[in-house]
Write a protein that holds these residues in place. Sequence first.
Motif, PDB file in Angstrom:
ATOM      1  N   GLY A 341      -4.847  33.468   7.510  1.00  0.00           N
ATOM      2  CA  GLY A 341      -3.527  32.747   7.553  1.00  0.00           C
ATOM      3  C   GLY A 341      -1.997  33.588   7.356  1.00  0.00           C
ATOM      4  N   ARG A 343       0.932  33.373   4.791  1.00  0.00           N
ATOM      5  CA  ARG A 343       1.924  32.782   3.849  1.00  0.00           C
ATOM      6  C   ARG A 343       2.813  31.609   3.932  1.00  0.00           C
ATOM      7  NH1 ARG A 343       5.776  36.039   0.628  1.00  0.00           N
ATOM      8  NH2 ARG A 343       6.791  34.717   2.171  1.00  0.00           N
ATOM      9  N   ARG A 346       1.108  27.043   6.349  1.00  0.00           N
ATOM     10  CA  ARG A 346      -0.026  26.411   5.371  1.00  0.00           C
ATOM     11  C   ARG A 346      -1.401  25.656   6.500  1.00  0.00           C
ATOM     12  NH1 ARG A 346       0.073  28.172  -0.037  1.00  0.00           N
ATOM     13  NH2 ARG A 346       1.233  30.324  -0.255  1.00  0.00           N
TER      14      ARG A 346
END
Length: 356
Positions: A341, A343, A346
């Motif tokens: 993932g 930042r 999301r």
Amino acid sequence: MPDTETSFDKDRARAFTSRMLGILNDGALSLMMSVGHKAGLFDALDGSPPENSAEIATRAGLEERYVREWLHAMACGGIVDYDPEHETFQLPEEHSGLVTRRAGPLNLTVPMQNISLLGEVEDDLVDAFKHGGGIPYDKYPRFQALTAESSERRFRTGLVNQVVPLLDMDDALTSGITVADVGCGSGLASYLLAKEFPNSNFVGFDMSEGGISHASETAEGQSNVSYEVADAAALGQDERFDLVTTFDAIHDQAHPKKVLSEIFQMLRPGGTYLCVEPKASSRLEENIPDPMAPYMYTISAMHCMTVSLAYGGEGLGAAWGHQLATEYLTEAGFIDIKIEGIRDDRGNNYFISKKP
Ligand SMILES: C[S@@+](CC[C@H](N)C(=O)[O-])C[C@H]1O[C@@H](n2cnc3c(N)ncnc32)[C@H](O)[C@@H]1O
């Protein structure tokens, strides 16, 4: 018949009444906030002292009567503060980070535009509920433009600084490799990477002529990127690429398995596939606690799932989830699948895998 004397939970009914009123009001506010975004009102309010509607309208270059009604809706919805003594309005600093263009990927008024966009196909959707089939892309007039606006914020803040490091291909990209983006839409991802890595060559594929012509215009003068109108299920690009990316472009395919096998085929042995898909579980009960889940399933039914069904497809839906995505990637032949993932995004899972 249930025993209504004993089983009817009045508190639950009262709580649901309040929830229903909240939904009605918030649905209405979503539309008004989308208007505020498009008209530039939130940006006009950003960082300004308390002002009356005439002052705000003048600064925004808009009609005062409309601005006043909009401000009243925003004040009643708790979006802006209202001072009744001076009849002035102010956007609190704590709110501006979620509603202004300055907020970049955190600006939630951008996805709010989907509410009105999807409202345009409501009757077609009801028809599909009754008779099957789906709604084709050309029924969504602003789809490419809105997708481009939503992705732009993510790509500009996260692509080079956060996504590329996940791939561990910095050196290869710097020396020069070939990269394809399948379902590239308006093509910004390839363009930004092409500027960053001038020795590498980038090709974007999409079936949308509007998306491809917009992409080609944006990238004019950038000689290491090109775009082609093509069906992702019939790309026929044999082992030409070192890296293939798809951003939000598998779950709404008519034939996702065929597309994944085309992507596998177009990669050189040892090549990397980055597949970005909505962050979700394949199990409904695991998505229920996600605060964005009702939005995700709505967008899915009113767009992602129905466009796939419109072309006789699988209708996977946006929430097909990481378990099923992993199964599909494995079945297509990809190995070493990792889920990462970043930042500034999301809402998505980043599946990184290899062709053996
Ligand atoms: C949700 S959009 C994502 C666009 C872009 N990757 C982005 O993130 O901004 C999905 C894209 O897939 C494209 N697409 C859907 N089915 C396709 C197909 N069979 N062949 C090529 N492109 C397709 C659509 O035209 C659309 O541009």
